[in-house]
Enzyme design. Structure first.
Site, PDB file in Angstrom:
ATOM      1  N   TYR A  93     -45.175  -8.069  11.616  1.00  0.00           N
ATOM      2  CA  TYR A  93     -44.173  -8.912  12.275  1.00  0.00           C
ATOM      3  C   TYR A  93     -43.566  -8.225  13.501  1.00  0.00           C
ATOM      4  CZ  TYR A  93     -39.989 -11.630  13.198  1.00  0.00           C
ATOM      5  OH  TYR A  93     -39.027 -12.378  13.818  1.00  0.00           O
TER       6      TYR A  93
ATOM      7  N   HIS B  29     -34.012 -13.793  25.053  1.00  0.00           N
ATOM      8  CA  HIS B  29     -32.897 -13.808  24.106  1.00  0.00           C
ATOM      9  C   HIS B  29     -31.552 -13.521  24.768  1.00  0.00           C
ATOM     10  CE1 HIS B  29     -36.037 -14.110  21.207  1.00  0.00           C
ATOM     11  NE2 HIS B  29     -35.301 -13.793  20.166  1.00  0.00           N
TER      12      HIS B  29
ATOM     13  N   ASN C 195     -32.411  -6.360  17.021  1.00  0.00           N
ATOM     14  CA  ASN C 195     -32.403  -6.900  15.670  1.00  0.00           C
ATOM     15  C   ASN C 195     -31.444  -6.067  14.804  1.00  0.00           C
ATOM     16  OD1 ASN C 195     -34.899  -7.759  13.175  1.00  0.00           O
ATOM     17  ND2 ASN C 195     -33.370  -9.036  14.141  1.00  0.00           N
TER      18      ASN C 195
ATOM     19  N   TYR D 163      12.826 -11.939   0.055  1.00  0.00           N
ATOM     20  CA  TYR D 163      11.460 -11.454  -0.138  1.00  0.00           C
ATOM     21  C   TYR D 163      10.929 -10.688   1.077  1.00  0.00           C
ATOM     22  CZ  TYR D 163      10.777 -14.402  -4.311  1.00  0.00           C
ATOM     23  OH  TYR D 163      10.847 -14.970  -5.552  1.00  0.00           O
TER      24      TYR D 163
ATOM     25  N   ARG E  68      12.489  -7.316   0.345  1.00  0.00           N
ATOM     26  CA  ARG E  68      12.287  -6.814  -1.014  1.00  0.00           C
ATOM     27  C   ARG E  68      10.805  -6.684  -1.366  1.00  0.00           C
ATOM     28  NH1 ARG E  68      13.583 -10.439  -5.909  1.00  0.00           N
ATOM     29  NH2 ARG E  68      14.681 -11.591  -4.292  1.00  0.00           N
TER      30      ARG E  68
ATOM     31  N   PHE F  55     -30.938  -7.328   8.699  1.00  0.00           N
ATOM     32  CA  PHE F  55     -30.199  -7.807   9.862  1.00  0.00           C
ATOM     33  C   PHE F  55     -29.133  -8.833   9.499  1.00  0.00           C
ATOM     34  CE2 PHE F  55     -34.307 -10.055   9.467  1.00  0.00           C
ATOM     35  CZ  PHE F  55     -33.831 -11.261   8.967  1.00  0.00           C
TER      36      PHE F  55
ATOM     37  N   GLU G 236     -35.017 -19.397   9.957  1.00  0.00           N
ATOM     38  CA  GLU G 236     -33.761 -18.672   9.754  1.00  0.00           C
ATOM     39  C   GLU G 236     -32.727 -19.700   9.280  1.00  0.00           C
ATOM     40  OE1 GLU G 236     -33.333 -16.890  13.589  1.00  0.00           O
ATOM     41  OE2 GLU G 236     -35.190 -15.750  13.367  1.00  0.00           O
TER      42      GLU G 236
END
Length: 504
Positions: A54, A84, A196, A278, A281, A327, A413
């Site tokens: 791959y 990309h 990646n 609160y 406290r 990844f 994906e």
């Protein structure tokens, strides 16, 4: 400043901060150089043999069924980067990009990525020459790596894209030329090894954890000064209370505030009351829970910054190259969402303390909005509005990004983490929390001055003096935006406030 030696397995969050913000130089260890070379030789063998692997001899994502010849391998790696690099939006700040680059170098240095040594060396050179690629913020799904953002960094390695150098935005080619560097040609698995991984979300996360720890310190200090202004009751800080619940952060918070208040003439002087609201406290319970959350997220981020998160992973011992899913950003995504939620709570309770300080029905006899001649003067009325605005925005931003997913790459994906979205939201939450805390600091200082405290606590006294060096007492209305900005800037750097507690 000493050099940060990159080994691939022992980087700390403090190292990241020093390299990203203080420009500490980095160098690859000799062992990492050897490991990089070993894994690269395995990739070279695959390229030559054409063995189906791959991203080396196949296409990417849904195109993994397409075979790539050895003659096309270099083009495959280059095309991956240029195709990309399609992120959008405003660019990340310089410290974020430097953090991302350092983490990418660190994972490559472990020797499981099969990258070319000269490519890693150039990435190191970019850091050491202070060349900062222009990286748009938006475009990552947080799975299959932070592909789009990382690709913009890698464009500069090719002499493409844009980068900042000596304060100027230049083309990638010009930035390299001016620094005396040359672009590289990609081969083997270089492109995939570069983009990646989870380094964008984790790079932001590493800086965010460090900043969150600073904000926690500022929140505890702000609560202590507000305690002074309200003449708070320290019974709720008794260590016996916190010992029987046994949460570490809770006990440490109570102890810290007691030390801050030690020696104060103001605390425990409300004779007609036995209990605080609160927001005072329960500070140990609320701030302490945030402290424990930050500690947990730190542990996850420190694992991630020393992890191998690309695909496929090259194992030099037996020459196996295995495709998997390291990844995927889910471990980081969940925790960055968690950190955003936790920090939002610091702002929530801080704003409520501020509101009590400015409200004449709740502030124990102080002037309305902490200013004399109320009416003609509005005092701190609107800074509280601003704090409320930021708190409300955080409530929207704290909705987890990691509960969402969307399919991509033709459904190959089909589940993603949205971790980088979580990281980007966290950046905004951090800034909002800092501004909310800044407002509490200056409002509490005004209340303490109006209260006429004779003797401050061991920590609150120096804190009051520090505030007054940046923001003067309010006699009449003035431009408060600058005051908020001054204290917020003060809280950006932990070194500004650490001297106050150095004697603890």
């Amino acid at each position: 400043m000493s050099t940060c030696i990159i080994t691939g397995h022992d980087l700390s969050i403090e190292d990241v901060v020093e390299v990203a913000r203080s420009y500490k130089k980095v160098v690859l260890s000799e062992e990492s150089k050897q490991n990089i070379a070993k894994s690269k030789s395995i990739v070279n063998d695959i390229v030559q043999s054409g063995k189906p692997t791959y991203g080396i001899s196949t296409g990417y994502g849904e195109l993994s069924t397409v075979s790539i010849s050895k003659e096309q391998n270099g083009l495959l790696q280059r095309n991956l980067i240029v195709s990309h690099a399609c992120a959008v939006g405003e660019p990340f700040d310089e410290d974020v990009v430097r953090s991302i680059m350092l983490l990418r170098i660190n994972t490559l240095a472990s020797g499981f990525s099969g990258i070319s040594p000269e490519v890693v060396n150039l990435l190191v050179d970019l850091l050491n020459h202070n060349i900062t690629p222009v990286v748009p913020r938006k475009g990552s799904l947080g799975s299959s790596g932070d592909l789009a953002n990382l690709a913009h960094i890698c464009l500069v390695l090719l002499g493409e894209g844009e980068a900042f150098y000596n304060g100027k935005k230049l083309s990638g080619k010009e930035a390299l030329q001016q620094a005396g560097l040359k672009p590289v040609e990609l081969s083997g698995k270089d492109g995939l090894a570069l983009i990646n991984g989870t380094q964008v979300m984790t790079g932001i996360g590493a800086l965010a954890v460090y900043d969150a720890e600073t904000l926690l310190l500022a929140a505890n200090m702000g609560a202590s000064l507000t305690f002074e202004a309200f003449r708070g009751i320290t019974a709720a800080l008794d260590p016996r209370i916190h010992a029987v619940r046994a949460h570490k952060g809770q006990a440490e918070t109570a102890s810290f505030i007691l030390k801050m208040l030690s020696g104060s003439s103001s605390i425990n002087t409300r004779k007609s009351d036995v209990q605080d609201p609160y927001t005072l406290r329960c500070v140990p319970q609320v701030h302490g829970a945030v402290a424990d959350a930050i500690s947990h997220v730190r542990s996850v981020i420190e694992i991630e910054i020393n992890s191998v998160t690309d695909n496929p992973i090259v194992f030099p011992d037996n020459s196996d190259v295995i495709s998997g899913g390291n990844f995927h950003g889910e471990p980081v995504a969940l925790n960055l969402d968690f950190l955003g939620i936790a920090l939002s709570e610091l702002a929530n309770i801080s704003e409520r303390r501020t509101e009590r300080l400015v409200n004449p029905q709740l502030n124990g006899g102080l002037p309305a909005f902490l200013v004399k001649d109320g009416g003609v003067n509005s005092g701190y009325m609107i800074p509280q509005y601003t704090a409320a605005c930021l708190v409300s925005e955080n409530k929207v931003l704290a909705h987890p990004a990691s509960v969402d997913s969307i399919t991509s790459s033709a459904n190959k994906e089909d589940h993603v983490s949205m971790g980088t979205t979580a990281a980007r939201k966290l950046q905004v939450i951090l800034k909002n929390v800092r501004d909310v805390l800044a407002i509490e600091w200056m409002v509490a200082a005004q209340a303490c001055d109006l209260r006429g405290i004779k003797t401050y606590g061991m920590g609150t006294g120096p804190m009051q003096k520090l505030i007054r060096t940046h923001v003067p007492f309010v006699e009449t209305d003035r431009f408060f935006a600058d005051d908020i900005a001054n204290i917020s800037k003060l809280l950006q750097n932990r070194k500004n406030i650490e001297p106050i507690i150095s004697s603890f």
